[in-house]
Design a protein around this motif. Structure first.
Motif, PDB file in Angstrom:
ATOM      1  N   GLN A 110       0.850  -1.189   0.000  1.00 44.40           N
ATOM      2  CA  GLN A 110       0.000   0.000   0.000  1.00 44.40           C
ATOM      3  C   GLN A 110       0.883   1.235   0.000  1.00 44.40           C
ATOM      4  OE1 GLN A 110      -2.561  -0.479   3.432  1.00 44.40           O
ATOM      5  NE2 GLN A 110      -3.935  -1.866   2.335  1.00 44.40           N
ATOM      6  N   ARG A 111       0.347   2.295  -0.571  1.00 44.85           N
ATOM      7  CA  ARG A 111       1.115   3.540  -0.614  1.00 44.85           C
ATOM      8  C   ARG A 111       1.460   3.993   0.798  1.00 44.85           C
ATOM      9  NH1 ARG A 111       1.492   5.874  -5.570  1.00 44.85           N
ATOM     10  NH2 ARG A 111       0.091   5.050  -7.188  1.00 44.85           N
ATOM     11  N   HIS A 112       2.722   4.393   0.960  1.00 44.89           N
ATOM     12  CA  HIS A 112       3.193   4.871   2.257  1.00 44.89           C
ATOM     13  C   HIS A 112       4.155   6.013   1.971  1.00 44.89           C
ATOM     14  CE1 HIS A 112       4.402   4.766   6.483  1.00 44.89           C
ATOM     15  NE2 HIS A 112       5.648   4.899   6.056  1.00 44.89           N
ATOM     16  N   GLY A 113       3.705   7.259   2.200  1.00 41.51           N
ATOM     17  CA  GLY A 113       4.510   8.402   1.819  1.00 41.51           C
ATOM     18  C   GLY A 113       4.735   8.385   0.315  1.00 41.51           C
ATOM     19  N   GLN A 114       6.016   8.484  -0.104  1.00 42.00           N
ATOM     20  CA  GLN A 114       6.319   8.441  -1.536  1.00 42.00           C
ATOM     21  C   GLN A 114       6.645   7.031  -2.002  1.00 42.00           C
ATOM     22  OE1 GLN A 114       7.894  11.618  -3.530  1.00 42.00           O
ATOM     23  NE2 GLN A 114       8.145  12.952  -1.779  1.00 42.00           N
ATOM     24  N   GLY A 115       6.576   6.081  -1.084  1.00 39.59           N
ATOM     25  CA  GLY A 115       6.867   4.702  -1.439  1.00 39.59           C
ATOM     26  C   GLY A 115       5.678   3.798  -1.185  1.00 39.59           C
TER      27      GLY A 115
ATOM     28  N   ASP B 261      17.855   4.137 -16.573  1.00 38.45           N
ATOM     29  CA  ASP B 261      18.097   4.004 -18.010  1.00 38.45           C
ATOM     30  C   ASP B 261      16.916   3.316 -18.711  1.00 38.45           C
ATOM     31  OD1 ASP B 261      20.541   5.255 -17.629  1.00 38.45           O
ATOM     32  OD2 ASP B 261      21.693   3.393 -17.573  1.00 38.45           O
ATOM     33  N   ARG B 262      16.747   3.663 -19.964  1.00 37.73           N
ATOM     34  CA  ARG B 262      15.819   3.026 -20.905  1.00 37.73           C
ATOM     35  C   ARG B 262      14.359   3.434 -20.741  1.00 37.73           C
ATOM     36  NH1 ARG B 262      19.425  -1.888 -20.453  1.00 37.73           N
ATOM     37  NH2 ARG B 262      20.651  -1.734 -22.363  1.00 37.73           N
ATOM     38  N   GLY B 263      13.776   3.415 -19.546  1.00 34.87           N
ATOM     39  CA  GLY B 263      12.344   3.618 -19.392  1.00 34.87           C
ATOM     40  C   GLY B 263      11.928   5.076 -19.320  1.00 34.87           C
ATOM     41  N   PRO B 264      10.590   5.329 -19.267  1.00 32.47           N
ATOM     42  CA  PRO B 264      10.070   6.699 -19.359  1.00 32.47           C
ATOM     43  C   PRO B 264       9.935   7.428 -18.032  1.00 32.47           C
ATOM     44  CG  PRO B 264       8.247   5.148 -19.433  1.00 32.47           C
ATOM     45  CD  PRO B 264       9.514   4.317 -19.369  1.00 32.47           C
ATOM     46  N   SER B 265      10.104   6.745 -16.895  1.00 32.02           N
ATOM     47  CA  SER B 265       9.781   7.355 -15.595  1.00 32.02           C
ATOM     48  C   SER B 265      10.880   7.065 -14.578  1.00 32.02           C
ATOM     49  CB  SER B 265       8.435   6.815 -15.083  1.00 32.02           C
ATOM     50  OG  SER B 265       7.425   6.956 -16.057  1.00 32.02           O
ATOM     51  N   ILE B 266      12.116   7.397 -14.954  1.00 33.52           N
ATOM     52  CA  ILE B 266      13.277   7.046 -14.132  1.00 33.52           C
ATOM     53  C   ILE B 266      13.238   7.770 -12.792  1.00 33.52           C
ATOM     54  CG2 ILE B 266      15.799   7.186 -14.016  1.00 33.52           C
ATOM     55  CD1 ILE B 266      15.673   6.811 -17.156  1.00 33.52           C
ATOM     56  N   SER B 267      12.875   9.049 -12.814  1.00 35.87           N
ATOM     57  CA  SER B 267      12.810   9.825 -11.573  1.00 35.87           C
ATOM     58  C   SER B 267      11.833   9.207 -10.595  1.00 35.87           C
ATOM     59  CB  SER B 267      12.421  11.269 -11.874  1.00 35.87           C
ATOM     60  OG  SER B 267      12.341  12.025 -10.689  1.00 35.87           O
ATOM     61  N   ASP B 268      10.677   8.780 -11.092  1.00 35.58           N
ATOM     62  CA  ASP B 268       9.663   8.175 -10.218  1.00 35.58           C
ATOM     63  C   ASP B 268      10.152   6.859  -9.628  1.00 35.58           C
ATOM     64  OD1 ASP B 268       7.930  10.255 -10.697  1.00 35.58           O
ATOM     65  OD2 ASP B 268       6.792   9.202 -12.251  1.00 35.58           O
ATOM     66  N   VAL B 269      10.859   6.060 -10.426  1.00 41.87           N
ATOM     67  CA  VAL B 269      11.379   4.787  -9.919  1.00 41.87           C
ATOM     68  C   VAL B 269      12.379   5.028  -8.805  1.00 41.87           C
ATOM     69  CG1 VAL B 269      12.779   2.773 -10.504  1.00 41.87           C
ATOM     70  CG2 VAL B 269      10.935   3.490 -12.032  1.00 41.87           C
ATOM     71  N   ILE B 270      13.291   5.964  -9.017  1.00 38.27           N
ATOM     72  CA  ILE B 270      14.273   6.278  -7.976  1.00 38.27           C
ATOM     73  C   ILE B 270      13.570   6.774  -6.721  1.00 38.27           C
ATOM     74  CG2 ILE B 270      16.178   7.797  -7.325  1.00 38.27           C
ATOM     75  CD1 ILE B 270      17.048   7.747 -10.282  1.00 38.27           C
ATOM     76  N   ARG B 271      12.593   7.641  -6.893  1.00 44.83           N
ATOM     77  CA  ARG B 271      11.878   8.201  -5.733  1.00 44.83           C
ATOM     78  C   ARG B 271      11.183   7.109  -4.943  1.00 44.83           C
ATOM     79  NH1 ARG B 271       6.849   9.112  -5.722  1.00 44.83           N
ATOM     80  NH2 ARG B 271       6.721   9.308  -8.000  1.00 44.83           N
ATOM     81  N   ILE B 272      10.503   6.191  -5.640  1.00 45.52           N
ATOM     82  CA  ILE B 272       9.795   5.109  -4.956  1.00 45.52           C
ATOM     83  C   ILE B 272      10.779   4.208  -4.221  1.00 45.52           C
ATOM     84  CG2 ILE B 272       8.436   3.005  -5.315  1.00 45.52           C
ATOM     85  CD1 ILE B 272       7.086   4.517  -7.694  1.00 45.52           C
ATOM     86  N   ALA B 273      11.814   3.757  -4.933  1.00 49.28           N
ATOM     87  CA  ALA B 273      12.769   2.824  -4.327  1.00 49.28           C
ATOM     88  C   ALA B 273      13.504   3.480  -3.162  1.00 49.28           C
ATOM     89  CB  ALA B 273      13.767   2.348  -5.375  1.00 49.28           C
ATOM     90  N   ARG B 274      13.929   4.709  -3.350  1.00 50.53           N
ATOM     91  CA  ARG B 274      14.694   5.380  -2.297  1.00 50.53           C
ATOM     92  C   ARG B 274      13.816   5.666  -1.078  1.00 50.53           C
ATOM     93  NH1 ARG B 274      18.734  10.498  -3.430  1.00 50.53           N
ATOM     94  NH2 ARG B 274      19.678  10.570  -1.334  1.00 50.53           N
ATOM     95  N   SER B 275      12.572   6.046  -1.314  1.00 49.53           N
ATOM     96  CA  SER B 275      11.651   6.281  -0.201  1.00 49.53           C
ATOM     97  C   SER B 275      11.424   5.006   0.587  1.00 49.53           C
ATOM     98  CB  SER B 275      10.314   6.822  -0.725  1.00 49.53           C
ATOM     99  OG  SER B 275      10.476   8.078  -1.348  1.00 49.53           O
TER     100      SER B 275
END
Length: 309
Positions: A28-33, A49-63
């Protein structure tokens, strides 16, 4: 009791698929993750690399990492990004990963999508990532669990610092023990083809080496049967001198989950205790997770995935 882990394959900037997969796995969504009541995500690397939403992936994983809901191991794309954006001390416009057309093309989606400050921050975070994890009887690494190589990387990080210029100088010095270790652990050991044989890889590059099935003993195998990928590889017996010291991954060793290999089709374990979760989401494939609950023998029933779109 072991922790319950969901090991997610190479995301490569595909945030929509990542969100769908996490929701289908009960997060379930928790903050930005995202958070699960009694499970944790282990990412196998190659978030970028390669995909369209790199910033969002980093934000989710890092959060999720910051909240204690996930861990991330370094992929070769994170390592390459560190080298690409680290200047060689005392030089002008010289970088540890050359800004060649080939290297820039591989990294272009990240360069295009992340503003400078965000990119600098992401690379600084990549430097903090481990190259391998061993948790509760489970191992996770991007490409290959090579015990000696992981040890060399660990001791070199202690000696030179966390992916510092001194570390990169040694890691990128062809022939050094650290160079071999980084290549093996983050990119997978490679098999040199017999003289006169070459293949064209999935990126269109002509190569005389192929990724090998490092988890299996090579004795008595052919080049075609002991590699991941192209049928252009000759069906000839392997020269034993090219695989000296390789004995495969012991069947009684802890299960290990990897990414990296651009597999296709229906996910199944590679062996009783080795499985890959990279099923080519960046090339219209699947984003795959393996749900691990303490078992020593991996099962095809434990894979879950979402497709593109």
């Amino acid at each position: 009791m072991p922790q319950h882990y969901d090991i997610i394959g190479d995301v490569h900037g595909h945030a929509d698929e990542l969100v769908r997969l996490l929701l289908e796995l009960g997060y379930q969504r928790h903050g930005q993750g995202f958070r699960h009541a009694d499970r944790m995500v282990l990412f196998v690397g190659d978030l970028i690399d390669r995909g369209p939403s790199i910033s969002d992936v980093i934000r989710i994983a890092r959060s999720m990492v910051d909240a204690g809901d996930a861990r991330v191991v370094m992929g070769n794309h994170e390592f390459n990004a560190i080298a690409f954006h680290t200047a060689v001390p005392g030089t002008e416009n010289q970088w540890y990963r050359e800004h060649s057309e080939k290297n820039r093309k591989q990294h272009q989606a990240t360069l295009d999508q992340l503003p400078t400050r965000e990119l600098v921050d992401a690379v600084a975070w990549f430097r903090t990532l481990p190259v391998a994890l061993e948790l509760d009887g489970l191992r996770v690494v991007h490409a290959a669990w090579i015990e000696a190589g992981i040890g060399v990387i660990s001791s070199s990080l202690d000696k030179f610092g966390q992916f510092t210029p001194a570390f990169l100088t040694e890691a990128l010095r062809t022939g050094s023990g650290l160079h071999t270790a980084v290549e093996d652990v983050l990119k997978g050991p490679e098999l040199t083809l017999p003289a006169g044989h070459k293949i064209v890889d999935k990126s269109g590059h002509v190569r005389n080496t192929v990724r090998m099935k490092w988890y299996e003993p090579p004795a008595g195998r052919t080049y075609r049967g002991y590699h991941f990928g192209s049928d252009d590889v000759p069906d000839l017996a392997i020269d034993p001198s090219t695989v000296e010291g390789l004995v495969g991954y012991p069947v009684d060793a802890p299960p290990v989950l990897v990414g990296h290999y651009w597999l296709t089709g229906t996910p199944v374990p590679l062996s009783v205790n080795v499985a890959c979760t990279d099923y080519s989401v960046a090339k219209n494939g699947k984003l795959v997770a393996y749900r691990w609950d303490g078992e020593t023998a991996l099962s095809a029933q434990k894979f879950h995935w979402v497709g593109k779109g």
